[in-house]
Design an enzyme around this catalytic site. Structure first.
Site, PDB file in Angstrom:
ATOM      1  N   ASP A  33       0.866  -1.187   0.000  1.00 15.12           N
ATOM      2  CA  ASP A  33       0.000   0.000   0.000  1.00 15.12           C
ATOM      3  C   ASP A  33       0.902   1.236   0.000  1.00 15.12           C
ATOM      4  O   ASP A  33       1.492   1.582   1.020  1.00 15.12           O
ATOM      5  CB  ASP A  33      -0.889   0.018   1.249  1.00 15.12           C
ATOM      6  CG  ASP A  33      -1.958  -1.068   1.253  1.00 15.12           C
ATOM      7  OD1 ASP A  33      -1.680  -2.185   0.754  1.00 15.12           O
ATOM      8  OD2 ASP A  33      -3.055  -0.819   1.786  1.00 15.12           O
ATOM      9  N   LYS A  38      -6.779   3.521  -3.378  1.00 13.67           N
ATOM     10  CA  LYS A  38      -7.178   3.519  -1.969  1.00 13.67           C
ATOM     11  C   LYS A  38      -7.402   4.956  -1.520  1.00 13.67           C
ATOM     12  O   LYS A  38      -6.650   5.858  -1.881  1.00 13.67           O
ATOM     13  CB  LYS A  38      -6.074   2.840  -1.154  1.00 13.67           C
ATOM     14  CG  LYS A  38      -6.263   2.833   0.346  1.00 13.67           C
ATOM     15  CD  LYS A  38      -5.109   2.070   1.009  1.00 13.67           C
ATOM     16  CE  LYS A  38      -5.098   2.238   2.515  1.00 13.67           C
ATOM     17  NZ  LYS A  38      -3.969   1.523   3.154  1.00 13.67           N
ATOM     18  N   LYS A  72     -10.120   0.430  -2.489  1.00 11.86           N
ATOM     19  CA  LYS A  72     -10.025   0.157  -1.056  1.00 11.86           C
ATOM     20  C   LYS A  72     -10.432   1.410  -0.292  1.00 11.86           C
ATOM     21  O   LYS A  72      -9.878   2.488  -0.507  1.00 11.86           O
ATOM     22  CB  LYS A  72      -8.599  -0.255  -0.673  1.00 11.86           C
ATOM     23  CG  LYS A  72      -8.410  -0.490   0.834  1.00 11.86           C
ATOM     24  CD  LYS A  72      -7.012  -1.003   1.158  1.00 11.86           C
ATOM     25  CE  LYS A  72      -6.785  -1.077   2.663  1.00 11.86           C
ATOM     26  NZ  LYS A  72      -5.430  -1.598   3.003  1.00 11.86           N
TER      27      LYS A  72
END
Length: 221
Positions: free
Chosen positions: A89, A151, A180
């Site tokens: 991430d 995300k 996400k």
């Protein structure tokens, strides 16, 4: 809805201790969360704790500001994968995006994806600092760079995920990448709504509370 299968059980605070990391690993195994998400220094320990559990390991890169060099991010990502992470991430260079230096931002993402190969790359665009047009552009750059996910947030900015942002991001990436939602996902009803809006993963430190809320909801019927 098996909400546990959407959850990246997360502990990223600066004061996180080994004992606290063990707790989230134990919880992830108990509730069969999709992944545990930690800072890179804890990846080897998490790998040992989650051995043979089926729970994935995610590591954050360039966290939480995204302002370090691409080379530094690439090194960090490669090390995390060597240590056992299968998901990365990363935070984009937010200031460069705001400046309109899209080539830099796209290359930043592309170089990390190239470095981690078939491992999953989630691109944190930190929506709280961006206009809707900038959010759309960040998603487009992530798609161009072959990221697997976009995300919403680090959880350390001025705001977290919103329903509006998840819908906007999903409208941009469609089926070409996943979304996400992260930051402020703290109860079952909110988690369920994000999934309904198109989120494929939820980043939260409240995974157990969400699951217990799901059970409570089921018991009401």
């Amino acid at each position: 809805m098996k909400i546990n299968e959407y959850i990246d059980h997360t502990l990223l605070k600066a004061t996180a201790t080994k004992a606290e990391i063990k707790v989230i690993c134990d919880e992830a195994k108990k509730y069969n969360f999709y992944a545990v998400c930690v800072n890179g220094s804890y990846v080897p320990y998490v790998k040992e704790e989650l051995k043979d559990s089926g729970v994935n390991i995610a590591a954050v890169i360039g966290f939480p500001l995204g302002a370090m060099s691409t080379k530094a991010k690439v090194f960090e990502a490669e090390q995390a994968v060597r240590d056992g992470a299968t998901e990365i991430d990363m935070v984009i260079q937010i200031g460069k995006l705001i400046d309109g230096d899209y080539e830099y931002v796209e290359n930043d993402i592309r170089e990390i994806k190239k470095a981690i190969g078939d491992n999953v790359l989630k691109v944190i665009i930190e929506t709280c600092y961006l206009t809707d047009e900038q959010k759309k552009k960040a998603c487009e750059l992530a798609l161009n760079a072959k990221a697997d996910y976009v995300k919403t947030s680090t959880g350390f900015g001025t705001g977290g995920a919103t329903f509006e942002d998840v819908k906007l991001m999903k409208d941009v990436v469609k089926d070409n990448a996943k979304v996400k939602a992260s930051g402020g996902v703290k109860d079952y009803e909110t988690a369920e709504k994000y999934v309904e809006l198109g989120a494929s993963r939820l980043g939260t430190s409240s995974g157990v509370k969400i699951i217990e809320g799901e059970k409570a909801g089921e018991n009401d019927y």
